[in-house]
Design an enzyme around this catalytic site. Structure first.
Site, short mmCIF file in Angstrom:
data_model
loop_
_atom_site.label_atom_id
_atom_site.label_comp_id
_atom_site.label_asym_id
_atom_site.label_seq_id
_atom_site.Cartn_x
_atom_site.Cartn_y
_atom_site.Cartn_z
N ASP A 59 8.21 -5.05 14.48
CA ASP A 59 6.98 -4.73 14.93
C ASP A 59 6.88 -3.20 15.74
O ASP A 59 7.88 -3.01 16.72
CB ASP A 59 6.46 -5.65 16.08
CG ASP A 59 5.27 -5.48 16.44
OD1 ASP A 59 4.60 -4.57 16.28
OD2 ASP A 59 4.86 -6.59 17.53
N VAL A 60 6.08 -2.09 15.24
CA VAL A 60 6.19 -0.96 15.55
C VAL A 60 5.52 -0.80 17.09
O VAL A 60 5.78 0.30 17.80
CB VAL A 60 5.67 0.13 14.90
CG1 VAL A 60 6.36 0.03 13.66
CG2 VAL A 60 4.02 -0.09 14.47
N GLY A 66 0.65 -1.17 0.10
CA GLY A 66 -0.08 0.16 0.13
C GLY A 66 0.73 1.12 -0.04
O GLY A 66 1.87 1.34 -0.85
N ASP A 108 8.44 -3.69 8.16
CA ASP A 108 7.35 -4.36 8.20
C ASP A 108 7.44 -5.83 9.18
O ASP A 108 8.24 -5.99 9.50
CB ASP A 108 6.70 -4.92 6.68
CG ASP A 108 5.16 -4.72 6.62
OD1 ASP A 108 4.60 -4.11 6.03
OD2 ASP A 108 4.58 -5.68 7.22
N TYR A 158 -10.28 2.94 15.69
CA TYR A 158 -9.34 3.50 14.67
C TYR A 158 -9.50 5.12 14.62
O TYR A 158 -8.44 5.94 14.47
CB TYR A 158 -9.78 3.04 13.30
CG TYR A 158 -8.98 3.65 11.97
CD1 TYR A 158 -7.93 3.12 11.77
CD2 TYR A 158 -9.67 4.50 11.25
CE1 TYR A 158 -6.98 3.74 10.60
CE2 TYR A 158 -8.93 5.07 10.17
CZ TYR A 158 -7.63 4.80 9.71
OH TYR A 158 -6.99 5.28 8.66
N ASN A 197 4.26 4.93 8.78
CA ASN A 197 3.18 4.91 7.89
C ASN A 197 2.28 3.59 8.57
O ASN A 197 1.14 3.10 8.36
CB ASN A 197 3.62 4.51 6.63
CG ASN A 197 2.44 3.53 5.66
OD1 ASN A 197 1.44 4.44 5.29
ND2 ASN A 197 2.65 2.33 5.55
N THR A 207 -5.62 0.24 -1.60
CA THR A 207 -4.65 -0.47 -1.24
C THR A 207 -5.51 -1.93 -0.69
O THR A 207 -6.43 -2.32 -0.85
CB THR A 207 -3.97 -0.08 0.09
OG1 THR A 207 -5.01 -0.02 1.28
CG2 THR A 207 -3.52 1.55 0.00
#
Length: 248
Positions: free
Chosen positions: A61-62, A18, A38, A155, A88, A190
């Site tokens: 892993d953020v 995406g 990612d 979200y 992102n 995406t």
């Protein structure tokens, strides 16, 4: 192609697909050494290969502070610094439910990636930017940062938080030559839409004054401009890219 990022090192989170994939490709094409992160190895490998020789991949892993700190330290050791950060990585609602029906684990999962991840990445990168005399950060917010939709409280709340975190951080570092901005995409074409019905896609398209979805490459073009030295006085802003949806 413009070489605005020649000699610069960039990190793009959520780079496997995406918008993140498009951002990695765009920055790499303009001369940056780009490290894409990612959690999906196969998607990340494919995106890195497509972006060319300037792109590199690291699994991260953020939501994991230790993983972020190790990744950023590795980037600095290998490439000499971090000049650009594109935050992102993000996830949508695991389930579409009203707020009182939302399981706490769903809420925590969304906040862990969408808010904590943005915080942790900035926390890890900014000290290096301070030492090198500046940098640029672009955080991926959303049209949901401004307008709510039903059955989406985790979200929507997370993207509102990303917007305000961007503004607060911009105030903190305005005199340190670290510019921090937010990009706010509308519905974009995406992988997230892969399981959507034809009727859902048709409804989303009908909402847009342009009568189409956005494309990841269009978002990447805006991100690249904001991250570049062509935007030296753009700081603390939130930039919609939604085909006019927020205007009507």
């Amino acid at each position: 192609m413009n070489r605005r990022f020649e000699g610069k090192v960039a990190i793009v989170t959520g780079a496997g697909a995406g918008i993140g994939r498009a951002c990695m490709a765009r920055l790499a094409s303009e001369g940056a050494i780009v490290v894409g992160t990612d959690v999906n190895q196969a998607k990340l490998d494919d995106a890195v290969a497509a972006a060319g020789a300037n792109a590199h991949g690291m699994i991260c892993d953020v939501a994991d502070q230790a993983a972020i700190d190790a990744m950023v330290a590795d980037v600095v050791a290998r490439f000499g610094g971090v000049h650009v950060l594109i935050n992102n990585a993000g996830i949508g609602n695991p389930r579409r439910l009203r707020l009182h029906e939302q399981p706490p684990e769903d809420w925590d999962k969304v906040m862990g990636v969408n808010v904590r991840g943005v915080y942790l990445m900035q926390r890890a990168v900014i000290p290096h930017m301070l030492r090198q005399g500046g940098g640029s950060i672009v955080n991926m917010a959303s049209t949901g940062s401004f307008r709510a939709t039903a059955l989406s409280s985790p979200y929507i709340t997370s993207k509102g938080a990303v917007l305000m975190m961007t503004r607060a951080a911009a105030a903190d570092y305005a005199r340190d030559n670290i510019r921090i901005n937010a990009v706010c995409p509308g519905t974009t074409n995406t992988d997230i839409l892969a399981n959507s019905s034809a009727e859902m896609i048709e409804m989303l398209v009908a909402r847009s004054p342009q009568a189409r979805l956005g494309e990841p490459e269009e978002v990447a073009a805006l991100v690249a401009f904001l991250a570049s030295d062509e935007a030296p006085h753009i700081h603390g802003g939130a930039y919609l890219i939604d085909g006019g949806r927020s205007a009507v």
